[in-house]
Design a protein around this motif. Sequence first.
Motif, PDB file in Angstrom:
ATOM      1  N   PHE A   1     -49.513  21.380  34.917  1.00 25.02           N
ATOM      2  CA  PHE A   1     -48.221  20.817  34.535  1.00 25.02           C
ATOM      3  C   PHE A   1     -47.435  20.259  35.719  1.00 25.02           C
ATOM      4  O   PHE A   1     -46.704  19.280  35.575  1.00 25.02           O
ATOM      5  CB  PHE A   1     -47.367  21.869  33.820  1.00 25.02           C
ATOM      6  CG  PHE A   1     -45.995  21.366  33.463  1.00 25.02           C
ATOM      7  CD1 PHE A   1     -45.799  20.557  32.355  1.00 25.02           C
ATOM      8  CD2 PHE A   1     -44.891  21.669  34.251  1.00 25.02           C
ATOM      9  CE1 PHE A   1     -44.543  20.064  32.033  1.00 25.02           C
ATOM     10  CE2 PHE A   1     -43.637  21.183  33.955  1.00 25.02           C
ATOM     11  CZ  PHE A   1     -43.466  20.378  32.837  1.00 25.02           C
ATOM     12  N   ARG A   2     -47.570  20.861  36.889  1.00 26.02           N
ATOM     13  CA  ARG A   2     -46.681  20.502  37.997  1.00 26.02           C
ATOM     14  C   ARG A   2     -46.768  19.028  38.379  1.00 26.02           C
ATOM     15  O   ARG A   2     -45.789  18.438  38.853  1.00 26.02           O
ATOM     16  CB  ARG A   2     -46.966  21.370  39.232  1.00 26.02           C
ATOM     17  CG  ARG A   2     -48.326  21.136  39.854  1.00 26.02           C
ATOM     18  CD  ARG A   2     -48.607  22.036  41.038  1.00 26.02           C
ATOM     19  NE  ARG A   2     -47.761  21.738  42.189  1.00 26.02           N
ATOM     20  CZ  ARG A   2     -48.061  22.088  43.442  1.00 26.02           C
ATOM     21  NH1 ARG A   2     -49.190  22.746  43.686  1.00 26.02           N
ATOM     22  NH2 ARG A   2     -47.249  21.789  44.420  1.00 26.02           N
ATOM     23  N   ALA A   3     -47.924  18.394  38.157  1.00 21.69           N
ATOM     24  CA  ALA A   3     -48.060  16.975  38.488  1.00 21.69           C
ATOM     25  C   ALA A   3     -47.113  16.112  37.669  1.00 21.69           C
ATOM     26  O   ALA A   3     -46.727  15.022  38.088  1.00 21.69           O
ATOM     27  CB  ALA A   3     -49.500  16.511  38.260  1.00 21.69           C
TER      28      ALA A   3
ATOM     29  N   ASP B   1     -51.420  22.787  47.750  1.00 23.95           N
ATOM     30  CA  ASP B   1     -50.368  21.783  47.763  1.00 23.95           C
ATOM     31  C   ASP B   1     -50.741  20.689  46.769  1.00 23.95           C
ATOM     32  O   ASP B   1     -51.913  20.459  46.483  1.00 23.95           O
ATOM     33  CB  ASP B   1     -50.217  21.180  49.160  1.00 23.95           C
ATOM     34  CG  ASP B   1     -49.624  22.182  50.149  1.00 23.95           C
ATOM     35  OD1 ASP B   1     -48.902  23.089  49.692  1.00 23.95           O
ATOM     36  OD2 ASP B   1     -49.892  22.050  51.352  1.00 23.95           O
ATOM     37  N   LEU B   2     -49.748  20.034  46.245  1.00 17.12           N
ATOM     38  CA  LEU B   2     -49.975  19.036  45.204  1.00 17.12           C
ATOM     39  C   LEU B   2     -50.756  17.835  45.751  1.00 17.12           C
ATOM     40  O   LEU B   2     -50.313  17.171  46.675  1.00 17.12           O
ATOM     41  CB  LEU B   2     -48.623  18.551  44.662  1.00 17.12           C
ATOM     42  CG  LEU B   2     -48.679  17.508  43.548  1.00 17.12           C
ATOM     43  CD1 LEU B   2     -49.229  18.131  42.261  1.00 17.12           C
ATOM     44  CD2 LEU B   2     -47.291  16.931  43.305  1.00 17.12           C
TER      45      LEU B   2
ATOM     46  N   ALA C   1     -48.486  11.075  46.481  1.00 16.72           N
ATOM     47  CA  ALA C   1     -47.545  12.198  46.438  1.00 16.72           C
ATOM     48  C   ALA C   1     -46.310  11.878  47.255  1.00 16.72           C
ATOM     49  O   ALA C   1     -46.385  11.271  48.309  1.00 16.72           O
ATOM     50  CB  ALA C   1     -48.219  13.457  46.984  1.00 16.72           C
ATOM     51  N   GLY C   2     -45.133  12.330  46.753  1.00 15.69           N
ATOM     52  CA  GLY C   2     -43.893  12.166  47.504  1.00 15.69           C
ATOM     53  C   GLY C   2     -43.759  13.273  48.524  1.00 15.69           C
ATOM     54  O   GLY C   2     -44.550  14.211  48.571  1.00 15.69           O
TER      55      GLY C   2
ATOM     56  N   ALA D   1     -42.215  18.827  41.712  1.00 14.68           N
ATOM     57  CA  ALA D   1     -43.681  18.810  41.682  1.00 14.68           C
ATOM     58  C   ALA D   1     -44.275  19.231  43.029  1.00 14.68           C
ATOM     59  O   ALA D   1     -45.243  19.989  43.092  1.00 14.68           O
ATOM     60  CB  ALA D   1     -44.171  17.413  41.302  1.00 14.68           C
ATOM     61  N   GLU D   2     -43.683  18.762  44.113  1.00 15.23           N
ATOM     62  CA  GLU D   2     -44.248  19.024  45.439  1.00 15.23           C
ATOM     63  C   GLU D   2     -43.938  20.419  45.971  1.00 15.23           C
ATOM     64  O   GLU D   2     -44.549  20.867  46.942  1.00 15.23           O
ATOM     65  CB  GLU D   2     -43.728  17.977  46.438  1.00 15.23           C
ATOM     66  CG  GLU D   2     -44.279  16.583  46.226  1.00 15.23           C
ATOM     67  CD  GLU D   2     -43.501  15.791  45.188  1.00 15.23           C
ATOM     68  OE1 GLU D   2     -43.867  14.637  44.930  1.00 15.23           O
ATOM     69  OE2 GLU D   2     -42.529  16.335  44.621  1.00 15.23           O
TER      70      GLU D   2
END
Length: 402
Positions: free
Chosen positions: A129-131, A71-72, A45-46, A138-139
């Motif tokens: 979808f957010r990934a 959180d992602l 993850a960024g 995304a984050e």
Amino acid sequence: MTDVRRCLPWLAYARRTAAVVAIVVAAACTPAPDPAQPDAPRAAAGSPEAAEAAGSGAPGRSPAPTPRLADLPGRARADVLVTSDQGLPEAQVAGLRKLAPGGSTTVRVGDVVVNGTTVRALAVNPVSFRAFAPKGTAEATAVWQAVARGDVVIAHAEAKAMKLPLGRRVDVRGGGKTSRLRLGALATTGLPGVVAVVNDAVGDSLGLPARSGVVLGAGAKDPVGLAAAARKAVGAGARVDLLTQPAPPTAFLTGSRAARAFGAFSYRYHPDGTIEPDARWVAENIRYARLPIIGFVQCHRLTIPQLRRALQEIEAAGLASQVRSYAGCYVPRFIERNPTRAVSLHTWGIAFDINAATNQMGTRGDMDPRVVAIFERWGFRWGGRWSVPDPMHFELGALLNT
């Protein structure tokens, strides 16, 4: 009259410039984390970008209870988007998912009217979808909480152009009725043409057709190959967009080293401007191959891999119709068949002409710039950029490690 001479090809560096895109997210609130997991593959993850607080809704109203999203935990890359305004059959969706080693997620796609302006809208499951959203979007968990809560999220530029106030309610019309939705965040999806994002339930109420889109990830595989496979799977009944531009390998041969790779040869020339290269060199270097879009070609053996990859990308990007004709590669001759001029790069089989009828020398022609960009990315120089343009002409400018 004949003469015997020796030739070496000349190659120039072909450089690729990387574009850097900055994404800024404005979100409606800050959530508490929760153990929910997206159904996309995990990746590193960024760093999340800071969220900007929005208003609390219409004056005098309390905000709706906020769904809790985690959180992602990881990101996936959106490489291919398949869409159909009528919706995709369930079996076709299942088949497309099997093609995607980097994961997939279904979406609803269609047009809605936001405060009187027609825009392309996307309805998603915010968890899955957010990934696939761009880094930064995304984050930003708050953005996806806004979607889960039933708010609408709109791209920055369009929200500014329509003068939409963040945190206030806007009219969104679709499916024959108008809904008053809170503008919960400003963010981008990274999908072409998409302006507004809502959740699946809101999308259903707005009449967005179910399974009208599938986002596919190639993972460590070639996104061009994934797009081509998706196009074959859906045929003419759906649109396939290649979202990721594959980076070609680094040039490893240029200048004199490239000249040695292509080889020197003796040749005879004739009064008509044609050239007869040494038969041994021809046997060692000139090959026939069947390539996408243009069919059989006769080119130098080192040209064919790069030309094949460029044509595969053009086909995967849905641009095959923009390559209307092919006028040869290995054509041993002087430039313009004039013995007083230099030997043409066609003599080595490292140049080719396309769409000749509408791209004559000295004209601007009508070559699609997207096609030009793909050829240039794969090491070919375009004659349309010369001081006296020759827009039909492409020539190898660098050998790539394909």
